[in-house]
Design a protein around this motif. Structure first.
Motif, short mmCIF file in Angstrom:
data_model
loop_
_atom_site.label_atom_id
_atom_site.label_comp_id
_atom_site.label_asym_id
_atom_site.label_seq_id
_atom_site.Cartn_x
_atom_site.Cartn_y
_atom_site.Cartn_z
N LEU A 31 0.43 -1.28 0.06
CA LEU A 31 -0.28 0.16 0.02
C LEU A 31 1.26 1.87 0.08
CD1 LEU A 31 -3.21 1.01 -0.10
CD2 LEU A 31 -2.66 0.43 2.68
N TRP A 64 -8.07 -0.11 -5.73
CA TRP A 64 -6.64 -0.46 -5.62
C TRP A 64 -6.35 -2.14 -6.00
CZ3 TRP A 64 -3.66 -2.77 -0.36
CH2 TRP A 64 -2.11 -3.03 -1.64
N CYS A 66 -3.56 -4.63 -6.96
CA CYS A 66 -1.87 -4.40 -6.84
C CYS A 66 -2.11 -5.90 -7.05
CB CYS A 66 -2.18 -5.05 -4.63
SG CYS A 66 -0.69 -5.72 -3.99
N PHE A 77 -8.98 -1.79 2.60
CA PHE A 77 -7.87 -1.21 2.51
C PHE A 77 -7.11 -0.14 3.48
CE2 PHE A 77 -7.62 1.65 -0.88
CZ PHE A 77 -8.02 0.90 -1.15
#
Ligand code: C2E
Ligand code: MG
Ligand code: MG
Ligand code: MG
Length: 291
Positions: A31, A64, A66, A77
């Motif tokens: 993150l 997000w 990832c 998150f």
């Protein structure tokens, strides 16, 4: 420590994920790099004006992607970002990106589409929060009333600090809404004291409105409250026409939910705005929905 913070964190412990402390640390490391690696994007969910079925605003929702952990939803998150302080750079990125998008839509569509941005209490409590908002508006050369900030009742607890911040934002012309209204600990005195423009009825009340008379009563009451205090009211989580009908009958201003549209990437929103002649099978012959 992580587990204590409440319901959002339980998602780390989903049995199918078998997440350990190592995973949380990995996720934190990932993150940390997310902003600079451009793995974050904003999706936008249209908000429908129930009077004329047009779209004048959207809510920005963070996504997000990832590279190692795959797609991670904000419910998972955001709490981690709040615990680690990463919510500050991430939140700043969200504000800046939303303002850029406002500017780009303003050029493309003339009248402009307002974007509502979710603000964590941690962001809101920063001493320079108003300056951050002000710079984003000035740097992107946008009218302040095309930016809306969504705060939760959690940001309102310390009213001595929160009220002056909200007043300064109002002076700039920014629109202020209370997200998830009805689920926190907001007393009516907060609602009276704070310069709020919009109440967002939490989706938990909308979900069972067809079966549960208490939910229906709460929704109607929030709409009346908003009307009497000069605030707009929007219902979130609308998934079917029957729920929309109840909101329309109660004179709710706006609705947002999968029934109208899921959150979409900016390019899809543009297509949606330009082709939206049959949302909810209404407004067949009307304009392009932008005003
Ligand atoms: P929220 O602000 O209350 O956003 C509404 C959530 O409900 C979004 O989930 C949205 O995708 C979802 N939703 C919309 N319509 C429907 C519907 O008809 N049915 C159902 N079941 N759900 C619907 P999402 O995108 O997963 O976001 C979850 C939460 O994460 C948001 O709740 C917000 O609190 C937080 N969040 C999202 N983006 C940001 C951000 O940029 N900054 C901060 N601080 N928090 C964010
Ligand atoms: Mg929200
Ligand atoms: Mg929320
Ligand atoms: Mg909400």
């Amino acid at each position: 420590r992580v587990k204590e913070r409440g319901k959002a964190h339980y998602q780390f412990y989903r049995s199918d994920m078998n997440i350990t402390l190592t995973n949380i640390v990995t996720m934190e490391t990932n993150l940390r790099k997310a902003v600079q690696n451009e793995e974050l994007t904003l999706y936008y969910q249209p908000q429908i004006d129930l009077k004329d079925m047009t779209i004048k605003s959207v809510e920005a929702l963070l996504r997000w992607e990832c590279p190692t952990l795959g797609f991670i939803s904000p419910g998972e998150f955001i709490p981690l970002a709040e615990d680690t302080g990463l919510i500050i750079p991430i939140g700043n990125w969200v504000i800046e990106t939303a303002c850029k998008q406002i500017s780009s839509w303003l050029k493309a569509f003339g009248n402009g589409i307002r974007i509502a941005v979710n603000i964590s209490p941690k962001q809101f409590e920063q001493p320079n929060f108003v300056d951050i908002i002000k710079s984003a508006i000035i740097n992107n050369d946008i009218p302040a009333n095309l930016l809306e900030i969504e705060i939760t009742e959690g940001a309102m607890h310390n009213s001595k600090e929160a009220i002056p911040v909200l007043r300064k934002l109002k002076e700039l012309g920014v629109i202020i809404s209370v997200d998830d209204f009805g689920t926190g600990y907001s007393s009516l005195s907060y609602i009276k004291q704070f310069p709020i423009d919009i109440l967002k009825i939490d989706q938990s009340f909308v979900r069972d409105v067809l079966e549960n008379v208490k939910d229906a009563a709460i929704i109607t009451t929030i709409i009346h409250l908003g009307k009497n205090l000069g605030m707009d009211v929007i219902a979130e989580g609308v998934e079917c026409q029957e729920q929309a009908d109840i909101l329309i009958a109660a004179n709710c201003h706006k609705a947002q939910g999968f029934y109208y549209s899921r959150p979409l990437p900016a390019s899809e929103v543009e297509k949606f705005l330009l082709s939206r002649t049959n949302v909810g099978n209404r407004n067949e012959s009307a304009d392009n929905g932008i005003n």
